[in-house]
Motif scaffolding. Structure first.
Motif, PDB file in Angstrom:
ATOM      1  N   THR A  23     -12.316  -1.981   4.997  1.00 48.27           N
ATOM      2  CA  THR A  23     -11.586  -1.185   5.977  1.00 48.27           C
ATOM      3  C   THR A  23     -10.557  -0.340   5.243  1.00 48.27           C
ATOM      4  O   THR A  23     -10.099  -0.710   4.158  1.00 48.27           O
ATOM      5  CB  THR A  23     -10.845  -2.060   7.005  1.00 48.27           C
ATOM      6  OG1 THR A  23      -9.871  -2.827   6.305  1.00 48.27           O
ATOM      7  CG2 THR A  23     -11.790  -2.977   7.724  1.00 48.27           C
ATOM      8  N   SER A  24     -10.203   0.781   5.826  1.00 53.24           N
ATOM      9  CA  SER A  24      -9.260   1.660   5.124  1.00 53.24           C
ATOM     10  C   SER A  24      -7.877   1.000   5.091  1.00 53.24           C
ATOM     11  O   SER A  24      -7.074   1.259   4.218  1.00 53.24           O
ATOM     12  CB  SER A  24      -9.185   2.998   5.837  1.00 53.24           C
ATOM     13  OG  SER A  24      -8.871   2.791   7.190  1.00 53.24           O
ATOM     14  N   THR A  25      -7.612   0.137   6.072  1.00 49.65           N
ATOM     15  CA  THR A  25      -6.286  -0.468   6.135  1.00 49.65           C
ATOM     16  C   THR A  25      -6.029  -1.418   4.974  1.00 49.65           C
ATOM     17  O   THR A  25      -5.015  -1.333   4.297  1.00 49.65           O
ATOM     18  CB  THR A  25      -6.122  -1.256   7.444  1.00 49.65           C
ATOM     19  OG1 THR A  25      -6.497  -0.414   8.508  1.00 49.65           O
ATOM     20  CG2 THR A  25      -4.701  -1.728   7.605  1.00 49.65           C
ATOM     21  N   HIS A  26      -6.993  -2.322   4.764  1.00 49.16           N
ATOM     22  CA  HIS A  26      -6.664  -3.339   3.771  1.00 49.16           C
ATOM     23  C   HIS A  26      -6.568  -2.754   2.378  1.00 49.16           C
ATOM     24  O   HIS A  26      -5.874  -3.274   1.515  1.00 49.16           O
ATOM     25  CB  HIS A  26      -7.650  -4.521   3.853  1.00 49.16           C
ATOM     26  CG  HIS A  26      -8.757  -4.452   2.865  1.00 49.16           C
ATOM     27  ND1 HIS A  26      -8.593  -4.881   1.587  1.00 49.16           N
ATOM     28  CD2 HIS A  26     -10.005  -4.003   2.966  1.00 49.16           C
ATOM     29  CE1 HIS A  26      -9.732  -4.693   0.929  1.00 49.16           C
ATOM     30  NE2 HIS A  26     -10.588  -4.171   1.746  1.00 49.16           N
ATOM     31  N   LYS A  27      -7.221  -1.599   2.178  1.00 42.95           N
ATOM     32  CA  LYS A  27      -7.128  -0.956   0.862  1.00 42.95           C
ATOM     33  C   LYS A  27      -5.716  -0.430   0.607  1.00 42.95           C
ATOM     34  O   LYS A  27      -5.310  -0.260  -0.530  1.00 42.95           O
ATOM     35  CB  LYS A  27      -8.123   0.197   0.777  1.00 42.95           C
ATOM     36  CG  LYS A  27      -9.553  -0.272   0.526  1.00 42.95           C
ATOM     37  CD  LYS A  27     -10.495   0.907   0.495  1.00 42.95           C
ATOM     38  CE  LYS A  27     -11.940   0.428   0.628  1.00 42.95           C
ATOM     39  NZ  LYS A  27     -12.778   1.465   1.210  1.00 42.95           N
ATOM     40  N   LYS A  28      -5.008  -0.138   1.704  1.00 41.50           N
ATOM     41  CA  LYS A  28      -3.667   0.416   1.542  1.00 41.50           C
ATOM     42  C   LYS A  28      -2.680  -0.596   0.973  1.00 41.50           C
ATOM     43  O   LYS A  28      -1.666  -0.238   0.418  1.00 41.50           O
ATOM     44  CB  LYS A  28      -3.130   0.892   2.912  1.00 41.50           C
ATOM     45  CG  LYS A  28      -3.660   2.241   3.339  1.00 41.50           C
ATOM     46  CD  LYS A  28      -2.839   2.786   4.500  1.00 41.50           C
ATOM     47  CE  LYS A  28      -3.030   1.923   5.755  1.00 41.50           C
ATOM     48  NZ  LYS A  28      -2.818   2.647   7.011  1.00 41.50           N
ATOM     49  N   TYR A  29      -2.986  -1.880   1.207  1.00 39.53           N
ATOM     50  CA  TYR A  29      -1.982  -2.888   0.897  1.00 39.53           C
ATOM     51  C   TYR A  29      -2.403  -3.811  -0.237  1.00 39.53           C
ATOM     52  O   TYR A  29      -3.588  -4.077  -0.439  1.00 39.53           O
ATOM     53  CB  TYR A  29      -1.711  -3.741   2.140  1.00 39.53           C
ATOM     54  CG  TYR A  29      -1.293  -2.942   3.333  1.00 39.53           C
ATOM     55  CD1 TYR A  29      -0.115  -2.208   3.318  1.00 39.53           C
ATOM     56  CD2 TYR A  29      -2.079  -2.916   4.481  1.00 39.53           C
ATOM     57  CE1 TYR A  29       0.274  -1.464   4.421  1.00 39.53           C
ATOM     58  CE2 TYR A  29      -1.702  -2.173   5.583  1.00 39.53           C
ATOM     59  CZ  TYR A  29      -0.523  -1.450   5.548  1.00 39.53           C
ATOM     60  OH  TYR A  29      -0.139  -0.724   6.628  1.00 39.53           O
ATOM     61  N   SER A  30      -1.413  -4.326  -0.944  1.00 36.27           N
ATOM     62  CA  SER A  30      -1.687  -5.353  -1.935  1.00 36.27           C
ATOM     63  C   SER A  30      -1.877  -6.670  -1.206  1.00 36.27           C
ATOM     64  O   SER A  30      -1.557  -6.789  -0.022  1.00 36.27           O
ATOM     65  CB  SER A  30      -0.495  -5.474  -2.890  1.00 36.27           C
ATOM     66  OG  SER A  30       0.597  -6.020  -2.190  1.00 36.27           O
ATOM     67  N   SER A  31      -2.407  -7.664  -1.921  1.00 39.33           N
ATOM     68  CA  SER A  31      -2.674  -8.924  -1.224  1.00 39.33           C
ATOM     69  C   SER A  31      -1.376  -9.569  -0.742  1.00 39.33           C
ATOM     70  O   SER A  31      -1.340 -10.226   0.289  1.00 39.33           O
ATOM     71  CB  SER A  31      -3.468  -9.874  -2.115  1.00 39.33           C
ATOM     72  OG  SER A  31      -2.755 -10.117  -3.298  1.00 39.33           O
ATOM     73  N   GLU A  32      -0.277  -9.338  -1.490  1.00 38.14           N
ATOM     74  CA  GLU A  32       1.004  -9.879  -1.035  1.00 38.14           C
ATOM     75  C   GLU A  32       1.428  -9.223   0.272  1.00 38.14           C
ATOM     76  O   GLU A  32       1.905  -9.890   1.183  1.00 38.14           O
ATOM     77  CB  GLU A  32       2.113  -9.656  -2.085  1.00 38.14           C
ATOM     78  CG  GLU A  32       2.012 -10.525  -3.320  1.00 38.14           C
ATOM     79  CD  GLU A  32       1.002  -9.988  -4.303  1.00 38.14           C
ATOM     80  OE1 GLU A  32       0.617  -8.800  -4.184  1.00 38.14           O
ATOM     81  OE2 GLU A  32       0.581 -10.756  -5.191  1.00 38.14           O
ATOM     82  N   GLU A  33       1.227  -7.903   0.320  1.00 44.97           N
ATOM     83  CA  GLU A  33       1.617  -7.196   1.543  1.00 44.97           C
ATOM     84  C   GLU A  33       0.794  -7.676   2.727  1.00 44.97           C
ATOM     85  O   GLU A  33       1.296  -7.821   3.837  1.00 44.97           O
ATOM     86  CB  GLU A  33       1.435  -5.690   1.358  1.00 44.97           C
ATOM     87  CG  GLU A  33       2.555  -5.060   0.560  1.00 44.97           C
ATOM     88  CD  GLU A  33       2.260  -3.617   0.183  1.00 44.97           C
ATOM     89  OE1 GLU A  33       3.167  -2.797   0.280  1.00 44.97           O
ATOM     90  OE2 GLU A  33       1.116  -3.327  -0.216  1.00 44.97           O
ATOM     91  N   ILE A  34      -0.475  -7.935   2.457  1.00 48.25           N
ATOM     92  CA  ILE A  34      -1.323  -8.416   3.550  1.00 48.25           C
ATOM     93  C   ILE A  34      -0.819  -9.767   4.041  1.00 48.25           C
ATOM     94  O   ILE A  34      -0.728 -10.012   5.240  1.00 48.25           O
ATOM     95  CB  ILE A  34      -2.792  -8.488   3.090  1.00 48.25           C
ATOM     96  CG1 ILE A  34      -3.320  -7.063   2.964  1.00 48.25           C
ATOM     97  CG2 ILE A  34      -3.626  -9.298   4.067  1.00 48.25           C
ATOM     98  CD1 ILE A  34      -4.720  -6.936   2.476  1.00 48.25           C
ATOM     99  N   GLU A  35      -0.463 -10.626   3.108  1.00 43.55           N
ATOM    100  CA  GLU A  35       0.062 -11.933   3.529  1.00 43.55           C
ATOM    101  C   GLU A  35       1.304 -11.775   4.403  1.00 43.55           C
ATOM    102  O   GLU A  35       1.452 -12.456   5.407  1.00 43.55           O
ATOM    103  CB  GLU A  35       0.402 -12.784   2.301  1.00 43.55           C
ATOM    104  CG  GLU A  35      -0.807 -13.522   1.761  1.00 43.55           C
ATOM    105  CD  GLU A  35      -0.476 -14.351   0.546  1.00 43.55           C
ATOM    106  OE1 GLU A  35       0.412 -15.217   0.644  1.00 43.55           O
ATOM    107  OE2 GLU A  35      -1.103 -14.122  -0.504  1.00 43.55           O
ATOM    108  N   VAL A  36       2.170 -10.849   3.994  1.00 42.13           N
ATOM    109  CA  VAL A  36       3.384 -10.615   4.793  1.00 42.13           C
ATOM    110  C   VAL A  36       3.009 -10.131   6.188  1.00 42.13           C
ATOM    111  O   VAL A  36       3.560 -10.575   7.197  1.00 42.13           O
ATOM    112  CB  VAL A  36       4.294  -9.581   4.092  1.00 42.13           C
ATOM    113  CG1 VAL A  36       5.425  -9.164   5.010  1.00 42.13           C
ATOM    114  CG2 VAL A  36       4.842 -10.163   2.802  1.00 42.13           C
TER     115      VAL A  36
END
Lengths: 780, 107
Positions: free
Chosen positions: A418-431
């Motif tokens: 997805t275009s969204t998850h590419k925007k974020y680092s895995s840490e950001e996703i966890e947050v």
């Protein structure tokens, strides 16, 4: 010593020393000691003289005080008068410490005489009269000088304080001295501070309020409410500081808090309405400084509901406005919806932290507001069947779509590609996931979230498109920690366990069934997931579909292998969610296509007639797919949004998949290419599975019904559980406890509760109380 | 599978020749299946929960271990946990009262 010392003999000598002491004149050690001896010998020989000693002593003290009074009253001017008074007073007060000492002896003596007849009062009297002389001195001071001039003193002191308020400087010791003389005059044993409280404190409080009553209104009209806030805050602080200086601080008096309360009345209570009216503006402008002032000011009054209400109303309005503004896009875009909610949440959490110091009352109104926004149904809604019984009429009940959107947002974050998850680092996703869980707390119908979350998780796990399986598992733990029901969590955990078992099983299968043993050279390219029906979502209606022969061939091998490993199990293939990769050879190149079983089945129909145009009917026959599903699947092949050139061409052209009909013709587009950056690619990879369909349309309706049915069951369970422990309970209490038990899954509507209570009464689990219609009784 | 048999009929004679020229070839495939206990009744007669779920005790204990199923020679099936408790008191099948003899245990 020739003869016993009489009072008449000794008094002149004693008097001289007493006067010296009173006047603070130097007294020699011998004189000081003689006084002790004289008091002792006179009182021992002639106990009757004790009264005489006291009378004379009183006379001397009174005389001394009169002189002092004269000296004080010579001054007309306030501060001079005060100064003189304090000078006299402090001298006198100091002597109150010394003068009684020589007389301690007779105090206890005179006391001993009376006490012999009445031993019960002994101890009380002793403690009372050790202070006798001191008391005598203070009382005389009070009666002779203080009474006459106390009003002048008090007024002068107050004038000085007022002068200080107006910015003139003076010796603060003067006021403190007057205060001290009031405090020290403990004439009433029971109420030690009576003199102080009734005179000095009262005057101080009244003067203070009078002074500011004149000022506040004037300040407000001149400077406006905003700067008034600063003024009030500053003055309150000033007055508190001043009060600490000038008012007595022993806990019995409670003077300072009293003063603050009076000031708060003048500064805040008087203008509460005007202050409150400012709140929405200040919140809107995020004026943290002034809001904090208002909070501090109103908090003094002990009533901040107007402020908490303003905050709550504002958050709700802002939240709903945001949603309304983006009404059209938000519906299809969980990301911006959740992002907006989160921004709002951050904004107001910060506000509560900075302006209101995380005061629990404000946290509560923030929480209430978010509960309203999140469960709001005015912008968009999810229709749920209105009744908890299965197969009921198709009336629907609106619920917030927020739980669905939250689950979708999680999916966007956690799914590969997805275009969204590419925007974020895995840490950001966890947050971000943590943020979602924060919002989830406010969702009333968590069961809806659970269903959607489980659905999208299933998709990610089956298609192997999760960005991080470990993260997925840790989210499950977090879901448990925010209070999702244990059985739901258990099932999610079982899903992960299932996948691990399947991984092992696949490896084992490959060693037992090497491709050489089989004619199927594809053996290595097959993998399988055999999932427990108990843990994974219900597949809904089984769709029969003709499978490519190579797949069909391998099924018995796996079934046989599985049967050997497990007994007592029934294995059902779930082809609608099976998936894989095909290679398509066009004129220009070879392309790998990720496809679902239904798509594969359709595409493989052309393997037998590669250049034919096939009618819809022919495809239906070849694939065996039910008409509606076939239309939808074909649509994904003939109008795939991400492709400029479609894989399959068709005629006649139609607008939606529903318009396809029996005479529609379909054929392969052999000119198909992928063009990237303007260049024709001869190799490429396309994911044709947009959203793996776990369930049919009908199945989704059934799922909604299932949710409502489960709500009914859970409500019944909980009612029985409560009634069993309580035996007897009224309706209102039952409702409260019920909501408490069920709130982690859903908030039962009044209607649902009523329905379930009726059912339980009909089935004799409980009964209405005979004496009280709103009371229920448990029936074992 | 009628369609498949017709496919086979049309394809069989030339299938080896065609494989290289067909537009679509299978590269990889992931099969998904669902298993459930092969039982006549869906519900365990002892604990009254579905046999597809863990038994009541295991659910209450939040036990992640699999709660397996046992079949008697009478072909009635129960949670193994439930039945092992039951036979301590009565060695008969709760449903048909015949002597309880284990036929097989699910794996």
């Amino acid at each position: 010593m020739n003869h016993p010392a009489t009072f008449q003999d000794r008094w002149p000598q004693m008097k001289r020393v007493v006067l010296k002491i009173l006047r603070q004149e130097p007294t020699s050690q011998v004189e000081w000691q003689n006084l002790f001896t004289d008091v002792y010998s006179v009182s021992t020989w002639y106990p009757a003289s004790i009264t005489e000693i006291f009378t004379e002593l009183t006379n001397e003290i009174t005389r001394h005080i009169k002189q002092a009074q004269e000296r004080v009253l010579r001054h007309d001017e306030d501060s001079a008068l005060l100064k003189a008074y304090i000078h006299e007073w402090s001298k006198f007060y100091e002597q109150c410490e010394y003068l009684p000492k020589p007389f301690v002896r007779i105090e206890t003596n005179s006391n001993g005489n009376t006490s012999s007849s009445n031993p019960a009062h002994n101890s009380e009297k002793t403690t009372r009269s050790t202070d006798q002389v001191r008391q005598l001195m203070l009382e005389s001071w009070n009666n002779n000088i203080f009474k006459d001039i106390k009003h002048r003193l008090q007024n002068s002191a107050m004038k000085l304080v007022q002068a200080e308020r107006n910015g003139e400087s003076f010796d603060s010791q003067l006021v403190i001295g007057v205060r001290d003389s009031y405090v020290s005059l403990k004439t009433d044993d029971k109420d030690k501070y009576k003199v102080y409280i009734e005179n000095f404190e009262r005057a101080y409080l009244n003067e203070t309020t009078r002074f500011y009553k004149q000022k506040t209104g004037q300040y407000l009209t001149e400077h406006g409410i905003l700067s008034y806030l600063h003024y009030a805050d500053q003055k309150l602080k000033e007055e508190e500081k001043r009060a600490r200086r000038y008012l007595e601080s022993v806990p019995e008096c409670n003077s300072v808090p009293l003063l603050i309360r009076r000031c708060v009345d003048v500064f805040v209570t008087e203008f509460r309405e005007q202050i409150t009216n400012e709140c929405p503006n200040l919140i809107e402008n995020n004026d943290i400084e002034r809001l904090r002032l208002i909070f501090v000011l109103l908090d003094h009054t002990g009533d901040i509901t107007s402020l908490t209400q303003a905050l709550e109303l504002f958050i709700v309005k802002q939240g709903l406005d945001n949603m309304l503004k983006n009404k059209d896009t938000i519906r299809q875009d969980p990301e911006s919806y959740v992002q907006q909610l989160l921004d709002l949440y951050r904004q107001f959490s910060n506000l509560v932290r900075d302006a209101f110091l995380n005061d629990p009352r404000f946290l509560t109104s923030r929480d209430k507001a978010f509960q309203k926004i999140i469960n709001d149904i005015s912008v968009f809604q999810l229709d749920m069947p209105a009744r908890a019984t299965r197969g009921a009429t198709r009336t629907t009940l609106a619920e917030s779509r927020c739980p669905e959107l939250l689950a979708q947002y999680c999916d966007i974050l956690l799914r590969k590609g997805t275009s969204t998850h590419k925007k974020y680092s895995s840490e950001e996703i966890e947050v971000k996931i943590k943020d979602v869980l924060l919002l989830l707390k406010y969702v009333q119908n968590k069961d809806v979230f659970m269903r959607f979350y489980k659905g999208s998780l299933t998709r990610r796990l089956i298609l192997d498109t999760s960005i991080d399986n470990e993260l997925e598992e840790s989210i499950v733990i977090q879901l448990r920690d925010v209070g999702m029901p244990a059985e739901f969590i258990l099932k999610l955990q079982q899903m992960f366990k299932d996948l691990k078992l399947n991984r092992d099983m696949n490896e084992e299968f490959r060693t037992v069934c090497p491709s050489s043993r089989n004619n199927n050279t594809m053996m290595d390219s097959f993998s399988f997931k055999i999932l427990s029906a108990a843990a994974w979502p219900h597949p809904g209606d089984k769709i029969d579909v003709s499978l490519p022969a190579q797949i069909e061939d391998v099924l018995p091998e796996i079934e046989e292998f599985y049967k050997k490993k497990h007994s007592g199990r029934k294995l059902t293939w779930y082809h609608t969610v099976s998936n894989g990769q095909l290679t398509f050879a066009s004129k220009t190149g070879k392309y790998d296509l990720d496809v679902s079983t239904l798509q594969a089945s359709i595409l493989f129909a052309w393997n037998h007639r590669p250049i034919n145009k096939l009618t819809f009917s022919e495809l239906k026959l070849a694939t065996n797919i039910p008409e509606n599903e076939l239309k939808k699947t074909l649509w994904s092949l003939i109008s795939f949004a991400k492709l400029k050139q479609q894989l399959i061409c068709y005629e006649p052209h139609v607008q939606t998949h529903q318009d396809l009909n029996d005479i529609s013709l379909f054929w392969i587009n052999y000119d198909f290419t992928i063009i990237r950056a303007g260049k024709i690619q001869t190799r490429g990879h396309i994911n044709m599975i947009q959203r793996l369909q776990l369930n049919t349309e009908k199945g989704r309706e059934e799922e909604n019904e299932e949710i409502m049915f489960l709500r009914g069951e859970r409500t019944k369970e909980a009612i029985v559980q409560i009634m069993k422990t309580r035996q007897r309970m009224n309706n209102a209490q039952l409702q409260t406890e019920l909501i408490e038990i069920l709130k982690n899954m859903f908030v039962p509507s009044k209607k649902l509760i009523k329905e379930m209570i009726e059912w339980l009464i009909d089935h004799r689990y409980m009964a209405r109380s005979e004496t009280n219609i709103s009371e229920y009784v448990y029936v074992a | 599978m009628s369609t498949q048999s017709t496919n086979n009929n049309t394809n069989n004679p030339t299938s080896d020749v065609v494989t290289s020229s067909v537009p679509f070839t299978l590269k990889r495939w992931n099969l998904v299946g669902i298993w459930s206990w092969d039982v006549a009744h869906d519900v365990c007669a002892i604990c009254r929960t579905a046999l597809s779920e863990s038994c009541l005790r295991c659910q209450a204990a939040s036990n992640l271990q699999e709660c397996i199923i046992v079949w008697g020679t009478c072909n009635h099936s129960f949670h193994n946990c439930c039945m092992s408790q039951w036979v301590k008191q009565r060695a008969q099948c709760p449903l048909c009262q015949t002597d309880w003899v284990i036929n097989r245990i699910g794996q």
